[in-house]
Design an enzyme around this catalytic site. Structure first.
Site, PDB file in Angstrom:
ATOM      1  N   ASP A   6     -86.841 -10.161 -44.690  1.00  0.00           N
ATOM      2  CA  ASP A   6     -86.145 -10.867 -43.607  1.00  0.00           C
ATOM      3  C   ASP A   6     -84.675 -11.065 -43.983  1.00  0.00           C
ATOM      4  O   ASP A   6     -84.379 -11.541 -45.093  1.00  0.00           O
ATOM      5  CB  ASP A   6     -86.843 -12.235 -43.441  1.00  0.00           C
TER       6      ASP A   6
ATOM      7  N   THR B  62     -72.946  -6.164 -28.915  1.00  0.00           N
ATOM      8  CA  THR B  62     -73.221  -5.698 -27.561  1.00  0.00           C
ATOM      9  C   THR B  62     -72.126  -6.123 -26.577  1.00  0.00           C
ATOM     10  O   THR B  62     -71.498  -7.172 -26.764  1.00  0.00           O
ATOM     11  CB  THR B  62     -74.578  -6.269 -27.094  1.00  0.00           C
ATOM     12  N   ASP B  63     -71.953  -5.337 -25.522  1.00  0.00           N
ATOM     13  CA  ASP B  63     -71.007  -5.715 -24.461  1.00  0.00           C
ATOM     14  C   ASP B  63     -71.479  -6.973 -23.718  1.00  0.00           C
ATOM     15  O   ASP B  63     -70.689  -7.607 -23.011  1.00  0.00           O
ATOM     16  CB  ASP B  63     -70.800  -4.553 -23.470  1.00  0.00           C
ATOM     17  N   GLU B  64     -72.766  -7.335 -23.886  1.00  0.00           N
ATOM     18  CA  GLU B  64     -73.295  -8.475 -23.132  1.00  0.00           C
ATOM     19  C   GLU B  64     -72.648  -9.797 -23.537  1.00  0.00           C
ATOM     20  O   GLU B  64     -72.746 -10.786 -22.814  1.00  0.00           O
ATOM     21  CB  GLU B  64     -74.819  -8.542 -23.268  1.00  0.00           C
TER      22      GLU B  64
ATOM     23  N   TYR C 155     -80.139 -14.252 -25.449  1.00  0.00           N
ATOM     24  CA  TYR C 155     -79.874 -13.095 -26.327  1.00  0.00           C
ATOM     25  C   TYR C 155     -78.375 -12.925 -26.550  1.00  0.00           C
ATOM     26  O   TYR C 155     -77.902 -12.874 -27.687  1.00  0.00           O
ATOM     27  CB  TYR C 155     -80.466 -11.814 -25.715  1.00  0.00           C
TER      28      TYR C 155
ATOM     29  N   LYS D 222     -75.978 -13.295 -29.940  1.00  0.00           N
ATOM     30  CA  LYS D 222     -75.147 -12.195 -30.463  1.00  0.00           C
ATOM     31  C   LYS D 222     -73.680 -12.637 -30.548  1.00  0.00           C
ATOM     32  O   LYS D 222     -72.975 -12.318 -31.503  1.00  0.00           O
ATOM     33  CB  LYS D 222     -75.275 -10.948 -29.579  1.00  0.00           C
TER      34      LYS D 222
ATOM     35  N   ASN E 226     -79.288   0.096 -11.215  1.00  0.00           N
ATOM     36  CA  ASN E 226     -80.647   0.317 -11.721  1.00  0.00           C
ATOM     37  C   ASN E 226     -81.453   1.193 -10.766  1.00  0.00           C
ATOM     38  O   ASN E 226     -82.290   1.996 -11.193  1.00  0.00           O
ATOM     39  CB  ASN E 226     -81.353  -1.023 -11.947  1.00  0.00           C
TER      40      ASN E 226
HETATM   41  P1  NAD Z   1     -84.610  -3.015 -31.892  1.00  0.00           P
HETATM   42  O1  NAD Z   1     -85.215  -4.246 -31.314  1.00  0.00           O
HETATM   43  O2  NAD Z   1     -85.164  -1.679 -31.506  1.00  0.00           O
HETATM   44  O3  NAD Z   1     -84.673  -3.079 -33.499  1.00  0.00           O
HETATM   45  C1  NAD Z   1     -84.380  -4.239 -34.221  1.00  0.00           C
HETATM   46  C2  NAD Z   1     -84.827  -4.034 -35.663  1.00  0.00           C
HETATM   47  O4  NAD Z   1     -84.468  -5.190 -36.410  1.00  0.00           O
HETATM   48  C3  NAD Z   1     -86.340  -3.859 -35.817  1.00  0.00           C
HETATM   49  O5  NAD Z   1     -86.622  -2.801 -36.705  1.00  0.00           O
HETATM   50  C4  NAD Z   1     -86.799  -5.196 -36.397  1.00  0.00           C
HETATM   51  O6  NAD Z   1     -87.981  -5.097 -37.190  1.00  0.00           O
HETATM   52  C5  NAD Z   1     -85.583  -5.591 -37.215  1.00  0.00           C
HETATM   53  N1  NAD Z   1     -85.483  -7.053 -37.413  1.00  0.00           N
HETATM   54  C6  NAD Z   1     -85.588  -8.024 -36.481  1.00  0.00           C
HETATM   55  N2  NAD Z   1     -85.463  -9.238 -37.043  1.00  0.00           N
HETATM   56  C7  NAD Z   1     -85.256  -9.030 -38.376  1.00  0.00           C
HETATM   57  C8  NAD Z   1     -85.041  -9.886 -39.485  1.00  0.00           C
HETATM   58  N3  NAD Z   1     -85.008 -11.237 -39.346  1.00  0.00           N
HETATM   59  N4  NAD Z   1     -84.854  -9.331 -40.705  1.00  0.00           N
HETATM   60  C9  NAD Z   1     -84.896  -7.971 -40.876  1.00  0.00           C
HETATM   61  N5  NAD Z   1     -85.110  -7.116 -39.864  1.00  0.00           N
HETATM   62  C10 NAD Z   1     -85.291  -7.642 -38.619  1.00  0.00           C
HETATM   63  O7  NAD Z   1     -83.057  -3.110 -31.567  1.00  0.00           O
HETATM   64  P2  NAD Z   1     -82.014  -1.945 -31.212  1.00  0.00           P
HETATM   65  O8  NAD Z   1     -82.081  -1.675 -29.753  1.00  0.00           O
HETATM   66  O9  NAD Z   1     -82.159  -0.835 -32.169  1.00  0.00           O
HETATM   67  O10 NAD Z   1     -80.638  -2.719 -31.470  1.00  0.00           O
HETATM   68  C11 NAD Z   1     -80.047  -2.716 -32.775  1.00  0.00           C
HETATM   69  C12 NAD Z   1     -78.788  -3.555 -32.737  1.00  0.00           C
HETATM   70  O11 NAD Z   1     -77.878  -3.029 -31.762  1.00  0.00           O
HETATM   71  C13 NAD Z   1     -79.033  -5.008 -32.314  1.00  0.00           C
HETATM   72  O12 NAD Z   1     -78.208  -5.833 -33.111  1.00  0.00           O
HETATM   73  C14 NAD Z   1     -78.612  -5.064 -30.865  1.00  0.00           C
HETATM   74  O13 NAD Z   1     -78.149  -6.354 -30.524  1.00  0.00           O
HETATM   75  C15 NAD Z   1     -77.500  -4.040 -30.849  1.00  0.00           C
HETATM   76  N6  NAD Z   1     -77.271  -3.364 -29.555  1.00  0.00           N
HETATM   77  C16 NAD Z   1     -78.301  -2.787 -28.882  1.00  0.00           C
HETATM   78  C17 NAD Z   1     -78.060  -2.110 -27.700  1.00  0.00           C
HETATM   79  C18 NAD Z   1     -79.173  -1.414 -26.941  1.00  0.00           C
HETATM   80  O14 NAD Z   1     -78.923  -0.902 -25.843  1.00  0.00           O
HETATM   81  N7  NAD Z   1     -80.377  -1.326 -27.474  1.00  0.00           N
HETATM   82  C19 NAD Z   1     -76.756  -2.052 -27.177  1.00  0.00           C
HETATM   83  C20 NAD Z   1     -75.712  -2.664 -27.895  1.00  0.00           C
HETATM   84  C21 NAD Z   1     -75.988  -3.309 -29.095  1.00  0.00           C
HETATM   85  P1  TYD Z   2     -82.685  -3.806 -20.280  1.00  0.00           P
HETATM   86  O1  TYD Z   2     -83.141  -2.430 -20.699  1.00  0.00           O
HETATM   87  O2  TYD Z   2     -83.586  -4.961 -20.560  1.00  0.00           O
HETATM   88  O3  TYD Z   2     -81.237  -4.008 -20.914  1.00  0.00           O
HETATM   89  P2  TYD Z   2     -80.166  -5.218 -20.690  1.00  0.00           P
HETATM   90  O4  TYD Z   2     -80.816  -6.331 -19.956  1.00  0.00           O
HETATM   91  O5  TYD Z   2     -79.865  -5.595 -22.093  1.00  0.00           O
HETATM   92  O6  TYD Z   2     -79.035  -4.602 -19.947  1.00  0.00           O
HETATM   93  O7  TYD Z   2     -82.414  -3.786 -18.721  1.00  0.00           O
HETATM   94  C1  TYD Z   2     -81.476  -2.899 -18.139  1.00  0.00           C
HETATM   95  C2  TYD Z   2     -81.364  -3.261 -16.661  1.00  0.00           C
HETATM   96  O8  TYD Z   2     -82.615  -2.991 -16.030  1.00  0.00           O
HETATM   97  C3  TYD Z   2     -81.085  -4.736 -16.416  1.00  0.00           C
HETATM   98  O9  TYD Z   2     -80.224  -4.856 -15.282  1.00  0.00           O
HETATM   99  C4  TYD Z   2     -82.446  -5.334 -16.097  1.00  0.00           C
HETATM  100  C5  TYD Z   2     -83.158  -4.179 -15.419  1.00  0.00           C
HETATM  101  N1  TYD Z   2     -84.634  -4.125 -15.614  1.00  0.00           N
HETATM  102  C6  TYD Z   2     -85.486  -3.995 -14.512  1.00  0.00           C
HETATM  103  O10 TYD Z   2     -85.041  -3.921 -13.341  1.00  0.00           O
HETATM  104  N2  TYD Z   2     -86.833  -3.952 -14.731  1.00  0.00           N
HETATM  105  C7  TYD Z   2     -87.371  -4.018 -15.986  1.00  0.00           C
HETATM  106  O11 TYD Z   2     -88.623  -3.997 -16.108  1.00  0.00           O
HETATM  107  C8  TYD Z   2     -86.491  -4.131 -17.111  1.00  0.00           C
HETATM  108  C9  TYD Z   2     -87.024  -4.202 -18.502  1.00  0.00           C
HETATM  109  C10 TYD Z   2     -85.128  -4.174 -16.882  1.00  0.00           C
END
Ligand code: NAD
Ligand code: TYD
Length: 341
Positions: free
Chosen positions: A60, A126-128, A151, A155, A250
């Site tokens: 962790d 993230t851009d969020e 979330y 972040k 979407n």
């Molecule tokens: P994910 O949920 O697929 O993976 C997260 C990983 O972190 C997992 O392997 C999990 O086991 C590990 N993890 C969680 N808590 C932990 C802890 N306390 N200690 C050690 N490991 C831990 O996430 P992702 O989509 O690959 O995103 C990775 C990063 O990129 C995140 O920080 C997320 O905020 C950021 N991000 C994601 C997106 C997206 O579209 N998915 C976009 C922009 C930024």
């Molecule tokens: P998501 O993949 O959860 O990413 P984020 O919320 O981080 O942008 O969702 C992408 C978009 O899709 C978001 O506007 C929420 C929408 N969404 C649905 O309409 N239905 C769904 O079941 C999910 C998971 C997301």
């Protein structure tokens, strides 16, 4: 660099990043620390089991002793923090693990890295954190932070800790902020893999609200190239935005996906909206273009087609990660929504 330490490398973006680093830098070792939450799947990197340059340690990022031991054992040149709770809908159900991992975990890593004298720290964000846009405009690195979900708030807190450590201690940190990723190994709770997996078995696609919300889609390979560019060429204390230049509602995305899959639009189900649902994200990545010589390369339609093919070819992977805890989550998140839609 002779070694880098990656956290969260068994998740979606982390696993793509680790594989790419080992391919692109043959002399570099990669150490991966991951707690293996529901989203962490060591099978995502099973092809690296016999690679002596790859080391996995389960643990962790909130555990200082665990992080200290990994830094002491491997003496990495840099740490890239992917580890996070990453799904907005889960943060609405329970924000506790989000604050723990995304805030306390980040602070633990920063303290450990500072004590170890690390040369570079990259916070993958993230851009969020910028909140929601109206119909016009794009987020720049100077857009004020205004996170709207638990979330994105967690972040943003992590990003601000990195900023404060850079400012106060001269810490060599960089923050990257990226738009919505898609590609192989994404956990099927997120929109695209969820809809692909559902459509492949003719299950309904739950579109929140009216489907008018806009996201900017970027292929995970482009994001990983951006993080690598920031790691090697970014300036300490700076923020870099990455985006895919592929804005879609979407509903547009869902229709494009159904067309690629050859499935009918009758699978679309409009369901109760996500509380506090951000309307639109869009990214100005001109700073990364200027300073890092980076821009997205994957064409969205082609990337979508390849991603669909990957999920089609990995039905067993989807089946496995959808069992167990995921079933309970799906019922809690969608059970009443789909029943009343
Ligand atoms: P994910 O949920 O697929 O993976 C997260 C990983 O972190 C997992 O392997 C999990 O086991 C590990 N993890 C969680 N808590 C932990 C802890 N306390 N200690 C050690 N490991 C831990 O996430 P992702 O989509 O690959 O995103 C990775 C990063 O990129 C995140 O920080 C997320 O905020 C950021 N991000 C994601 C997106 C997206 O579209 N998915 C976009 C922009 C930024
Ligand atoms: P998501 O993949 O959860 O990413 P984020 O919320 O981080 O942008 O969702 C992408 C978009 O899709 C978001 O506007 C929420 C929408 N969404 C649905 O309409 N239905 C769904 O079941 C999910 C998971 C997301």
């Amino acid at each position: 660099m002779s070694a880098i330490l990656v956290t969260g490398g068994c998740g979606f973006i982390g696993s793509n990043f680790v594989r790419r680093q080992l391919a692109d830098y043959p002399d570099q070792r990669v150490v991966n620390l991951d707690k293996l939450t529901y989203a962490g799947n060591p099978e995502n990197l099973a092809d690296l089991d016999d690679d002596p340059r790859y080391v996995f340690r389960r643990g962790d990022i909130c555990n200082r002793e665990f992080v200290d031991a990994a830094l002491a054992e491997h003496a990495p040149d840099a740490l890239i923090n992917f580890a996070a709770e990453s799904h907005v809908d889960r943060s609405i159900l329970d924000s506790t693990p989000f604050v723990q991992t995304n805030v306390v975990g980040t602070q633990t890593l920063l303290d450990a890295c500072r004590a170890a004298g690390i040369e570079r720290y990259v916070q993958v964000s993230t851009d969020e954190v910028y909140g929601s846009l109206g119909r016009d405009g794009r987020f720049t690195e100077d857009t004020p932070l205004a996170p709207n979900s638990p979330y994105s708030a967690s972040k943003a807190a992590g990003d601000l800790l990195v900023r404060a450590y850079c400012h106060t201690f001269g810490f060599p940190g960089i923050v990257t902020r990226c738009s919505n990723n898609y590609g192989p190994y994404q956990f099927p709770e997120k929109l695209l893999p969820l809809f692909i997996a559902n459509a492949l078995v003719d299950r309904e696609l739950p579109v929140y609200g009216t489907g008018e919300n806009v996201r900017d889609w970027i292929h995970v390979d482009d994001h990983c190239r951006g993080i690598d560019a920031a790691l090697r060429n970014g300036r300490a204390g700076e923020v870099y935005n990455f985006g895919g230049d592929a804005e879609l509602t979407n509903l547009e995305l869902t229709r494009a996906l159904l067309a690629v899959l050859g499935k009918p639009e009758s699978l679309i189900r409009f369901v109760a909206d996500r509380p506090g649902h951000d309307l639109r994200y869009a990214i100005d990545f001109s700073k990364a273009e200027r300073e890092l010589n980076w821009r997205p390369q994957v064409d969205f339609r082609e990337g979508l087609r390849q991603t669909v093919e990957w999920y089609r070819a990995h039905a067993d992977w989807v089946e496995k990660v959808r069992s167990g805890e995921y079933r309970q989550y799906y019922e809690r998140q969608y059970g009443s929504r789909l029943a009343t839609a």
